[in-house]
Design an enzyme around this catalytic site. Sequence first.
Site, PDB file in Angstrom:
ATOM      1  N   CYS A   1      -4.602  26.915   2.508  1.00 21.73           N
ATOM      2  CA  CYS A   1      -4.046  25.883   3.380  1.00 21.73           C
ATOM      3  C   CYS A   1      -2.545  25.793   3.112  1.00 21.73           C
ATOM      4  O   CYS A   1      -2.074  26.194   2.052  1.00 21.73           O
ATOM      5  CB  CYS A   1      -4.688  24.525   3.088  1.00 21.73           C
ATOM      6  SG  CYS A   1      -6.408  24.452   3.616  1.00 21.73           S
TER       7      CYS A   1
ATOM      8  N   ARG B   1     -24.762  24.957  16.974  1.00 22.03           N
ATOM      9  CA  ARG B   1     -23.372  25.190  16.579  1.00 22.03           C
ATOM     10  C   ARG B   1     -23.264  25.404  15.083  1.00 22.03           C
ATOM     11  O   ARG B   1     -24.126  24.971  14.319  1.00 22.03           O
ATOM     12  CB  ARG B   1     -22.467  24.048  17.019  1.00 22.03           C
ATOM     13  CG  ARG B   1     -22.875  22.655  16.566  1.00 22.03           C
ATOM     14  CD  ARG B   1     -22.294  21.634  17.565  1.00 22.03           C
ATOM     15  NE  ARG B   1     -22.394  20.254  17.141  1.00 22.03           N
ATOM     16  CZ  ARG B   1     -23.496  19.516  17.271  1.00 22.03           C
ATOM     17  NH1 ARG B   1     -24.609  20.061  17.731  1.00 22.03           N
ATOM     18  NH2 ARG B   1     -23.488  18.252  16.907  1.00 22.03           N
TER      19      ARG B   1
ATOM     20  N   LYS C   1     -23.963  14.495  10.651  1.00 27.43           N
ATOM     21  CA  LYS C   1     -23.091  13.326  10.772  1.00 27.43           C
ATOM     22  C   LYS C   1     -23.867  12.149  11.340  1.00 27.43           C
ATOM     23  O   LYS C   1     -24.677  12.302  12.246  1.00 27.43           O
ATOM     24  CB  LYS C   1     -21.918  13.671  11.691  1.00 27.43           C
ATOM     25  CG  LYS C   1     -21.007  14.744  11.099  1.00 27.43           C
ATOM     26  CD  LYS C   1     -19.920  15.143  12.064  1.00 27.43           C
ATOM     27  CE  LYS C   1     -19.037  16.248  11.527  1.00 27.43           C
ATOM     28  NZ  LYS C   1     -19.726  17.557  11.423  1.00 27.43           N
TER      29      LYS C   1
ATOM     30  N   ARG D   1     -13.835  20.739   0.463  1.00 28.65           N
ATOM     31  CA  ARG D   1     -14.147  22.090  -0.030  1.00 28.65           C
ATOM     32  C   ARG D   1     -13.332  22.444  -1.270  1.00 28.65           C
ATOM     33  O   ARG D   1     -13.047  23.614  -1.508  1.00 28.65           O
ATOM     34  CB  ARG D   1     -13.913  23.127   1.071  1.00 28.65           C
ATOM     35  CG  ARG D   1     -14.751  22.843   2.279  1.00 28.65           C
ATOM     36  CD  ARG D   1     -15.173  24.066   3.074  1.00 28.65           C
ATOM     37  NE  ARG D   1     -16.027  23.593   4.146  1.00 28.65           N
ATOM     38  CZ  ARG D   1     -15.577  23.267   5.368  1.00 28.65           C
ATOM     39  NH1 ARG D   1     -14.307  23.441   5.676  1.00 28.65           N
ATOM     40  NH2 ARG D   1     -16.417  22.798   6.264  1.00 28.65           N
TER      41      ARG D   1
ATOM     42  N   ARG E   1     -25.826  23.380  10.420  1.00 23.48           N
ATOM     43  CA  ARG E   1     -26.599  22.162  10.222  1.00 23.48           C
ATOM     44  C   ARG E   1     -27.250  21.711  11.507  1.00 23.48           C
ATOM     45  O   ARG E   1     -28.089  20.846  11.510  1.00 23.48           O
ATOM     46  CB  ARG E   1     -25.634  21.040   9.816  1.00 23.48           C
ATOM     47  CG  ARG E   1     -25.562  20.796   8.361  1.00 23.48           C
ATOM     48  CD  ARG E   1     -24.852  19.475   8.132  1.00 23.48           C
ATOM     49  NE  ARG E   1     -23.472  19.662   7.714  1.00 23.48           N
ATOM     50  CZ  ARG E   1     -23.142  20.190   6.559  1.00 23.48           C
ATOM     51  NH1 ARG E   1     -24.068  20.559   5.714  1.00 23.48           N
ATOM     52  NH2 ARG E   1     -21.885  20.331   6.235  1.00 23.48           N
ATOM     53  N   TYR E   2     -26.764  22.234  12.618  1.00 21.32           N
ATOM     54  CA  TYR E   2     -27.236  21.836  13.939  1.00 21.32           C
ATOM     55  C   TYR E   2     -27.734  23.086  14.648  1.00 21.32           C
ATOM     56  O   TYR E   2     -27.221  24.179  14.411  1.00 21.32           O
ATOM     57  CB  TYR E   2     -26.087  21.235  14.749  1.00 21.32           C
ATOM     58  CG  TYR E   2     -25.470  19.984  14.154  1.00 21.32           C
ATOM     59  CD1 TYR E   2     -26.158  18.771  14.188  1.00 21.32           C
ATOM     60  CD2 TYR E   2     -24.201  20.011  13.578  1.00 21.32           C
ATOM     61  CE1 TYR E   2     -25.590  17.618  13.666  1.00 21.32           C
ATOM     62  CE2 TYR E   2     -23.625  18.861  13.056  1.00 21.32           C
ATOM     63  CZ  TYR E   2     -24.328  17.658  13.101  1.00 21.32           C
ATOM     64  OH  TYR E   2     -23.760  16.525  12.588  1.00 21.32           O
TER      65      TYR E   2
ATOM     66  N   ASP F   1     -15.761  12.150   2.063  1.00 18.61           N
ATOM     67  CA  ASP F   1     -16.965  12.758   1.480  1.00 18.61           C
ATOM     68  C   ASP F   1     -17.030  12.496  -0.026  1.00 18.61           C
ATOM     69  O   ASP F   1     -15.998  12.355  -0.685  1.00 18.61           O
ATOM     70  CB  ASP F   1     -16.965  14.274   1.732  1.00 18.61           C
ATOM     71  CG  ASP F   1     -17.202  14.595   3.196  1.00 18.61           C
ATOM     72  OD1 ASP F   1     -17.904  13.816   3.873  1.00 18.61           O
ATOM     73  OD2 ASP F   1     -16.687  15.628   3.655  1.00 18.61           O
TER      74      ASP F   1
ATOM     75  N   CYS G   1      -9.935  16.970  -0.522  1.00 15.59           N
ATOM     76  CA  CYS G   1     -10.622  18.005   0.265  1.00 15.59           C
ATOM     77  C   CYS G   1     -12.118  18.107  -0.050  1.00 15.59           C
ATOM     78  O   CYS G   1     -12.525  18.130  -1.210  1.00 15.59           O
ATOM     79  CB  CYS G   1      -9.969  19.360   0.012  1.00 15.59           C
ATOM     80  SG  CYS G   1     -10.755  20.702   0.932  1.00 15.59           S
TER      81      CYS G   1
ATOM     82  N   ASP H   1     -20.396  12.034   7.088  1.00 19.02           N
ATOM     83  CA  ASP H   1     -21.048  13.336   6.984  1.00 19.02           C
ATOM     84  C   ASP H   1     -22.003  13.173   5.802  1.00 19.02           C
ATOM     85  O   ASP H   1     -21.559  12.990   4.672  1.00 19.02           O
ATOM     86  CB  ASP H   1     -20.007  14.434   6.722  1.00 19.02           C
ATOM     87  CG  ASP H   1     -20.333  15.710   7.452  1.00 19.02           C
ATOM     88  OD1 ASP H   1     -21.497  15.849   7.908  1.00 19.02           O
ATOM     89  OD2 ASP H   1     -19.452  16.571   7.562  1.00 19.02           O
TER      90      ASP H   1
ATOM     91  N   CYS I   1      -4.996  19.236   0.354  1.00 19.18           N
ATOM     92  CA  CYS I   1      -5.267  17.799   0.368  1.00 19.18           C
ATOM     93  C   CYS I   1      -6.068  17.458  -0.887  1.00 19.18           C
ATOM     94  O   CYS I   1      -7.050  18.133  -1.204  1.00 19.18           O
ATOM     95  CB  CYS I   1      -6.075  17.419   1.601  1.00 19.18           C
ATOM     96  SG  CYS I   1      -5.260  17.830   3.150  1.00 19.18           S
TER      97      CYS I   1
HETATM   98  C1  LIG Z   1     -19.216  18.655  11.879  1.00 15.24           C
HETATM   99  C2  LIG Z   1     -19.966  19.872  11.983  1.00 15.24           C
HETATM  100  C3  LIG Z   1     -20.190  20.477  13.229  1.00 15.24           C
HETATM  101  C4  LIG Z   1     -19.632  19.924  14.515  1.00 15.24           C
HETATM  102  O1  LIG Z   1     -20.121  18.675  14.812  1.00 15.24           O
HETATM  103  P1  LIG Z   1     -19.664  17.946  16.147  1.00 15.24           P
HETATM  104  O2  LIG Z   1     -20.224  16.578  15.997  1.00 15.24           O
HETATM  105  O3  LIG Z   1     -20.232  18.722  17.274  1.00 15.24           O
HETATM  106  O4  LIG Z   1     -18.162  17.972  16.168  1.00 15.24           O
HETATM  107  C5  LIG Z   1     -20.931  21.626  13.267  1.00 15.24           C
HETATM  108  N1  LIG Z   1     -21.450  22.165  12.153  1.00 15.24           N
HETATM  109  C6  LIG Z   1     -21.265  21.604  10.949  1.00 15.24           C
HETATM  110  C7  LIG Z   1     -21.870  22.245   9.766  1.00 15.24           C
HETATM  111  C8  LIG Z   1     -20.514  20.440  10.827  1.00 15.24           C
HETATM  112  O5  LIG Z   1     -20.328  19.900   9.613  1.00 15.24           O
END
Ligand SMILES: *Cc1c(COP(=O)(O)O)cnc(C)c1O
Length: 333
Positions: free
Chosen positions: A84, A75, A295, A93, A71-72, A251, A91, A288, A88
């Site tokens: 698990c 990362r 987020k 997922r 999403r970013y 969520d 959850c 989220d 939970c």
């Molecule tokens: C939460 C999340 C992250 C990490 O987000 P940070 O704010 O850096 O902890 C990375 N990728 C996805 C898809 C996420 O949902």
Amino acid sequence: MFNLDEEAVHRVASVFPLRISPEYRKLIGGKGDPIYLQCVPDGRELQGNEALLDDPLGEEEHSPAPNVVQRYPDRCLLLVSNECATYCRFCTRKRKFRSGLCVDREHVFAGIDFIRRTPAIRDVLISGGDPFLLDDGRLEEILRELRGIEHVEILRIGTRTPCMLPERITVKLVKMLRKYHPLYLSCHFNHPDELTPKVVGALGRLADAGIPLGCQTVLLKGVNDDVSIMRKLMRKLLLARVRPYYIFQCDLVYGTEHFRVPLRKGLEIMKGIQGYLSGLAVPHYAIDMPGGSGKVLLLPRALRNVDGARLTFENFRSELHDYVDIEEFKGDL
Ligand SMILES: *Cc1c(COP(=O)(O)O)cnc(C)c1O
């Protein structure tokens, strides 16, 4: 034993699996308590609001390769396990445990190949399921592959085993993990009672290996939607050398409406933490976003008035104090 509605438990568990680790089971004090609510199936899980999709975070749409969610730009998540120690009930997922997430070696390695081909990715979050439900050998193979990718700087593992299965945090596991620094670990605690001496011991072994520990907490009705419980949780985490990182709004997953807490309450809790506890114990409060736009951070509103360069803020004691900027202030805080 707890006057369970066995029929409802069986009905729900045939759709969304039931598993409670022995250590977590010991913490249940009675029907409907904060531990019980997190792990015992509830008939309301099957009476979900159809508007709440199975995949509220749009993870399937944001999946550029098998087992990867991105999403970013810099990362991504890599899903490596579909199990698990405890499931939970809230959850995100849940759908994966129903339809089966394919986590065989081939799928995980296809995900790793995508990361290898994507130089923008600097930070990989290994998640699942719970990565620590893999045996040490399989987990190490994944860590070694990722560490071998030059552009991957940071590895993170998201796991609830320190809480649910503290005996999994063996000296041998920790010795293996420390070879793959910089490695961060995100654990997941929602209630102060979860930090038993055994759990604190497991966290200590991880911290002693130089692994920075963060915690994600989900705001849940009847579990931790209360200022004093959250304060106690954050203080106990910090004592166990875990830095609170996020409090998440639950969520919008099908069949978890009974856990929802209004934003007003979450902001009230943040107001009761910030200023009253060490800054180290103050997490970000985040949503989220449904659909997968990432987020969003929420802060209790501090700015009360703007008069040119003179801004009036409300401090943690709800007193008003002025701050004079170097120019006329235009904008929003
Ligand atoms: C939460 C999340 C992250 C990490 O987000 P940070 O704010 O850096 O902890 C990375 N990728 C996805 C898809 C996420 O949902």
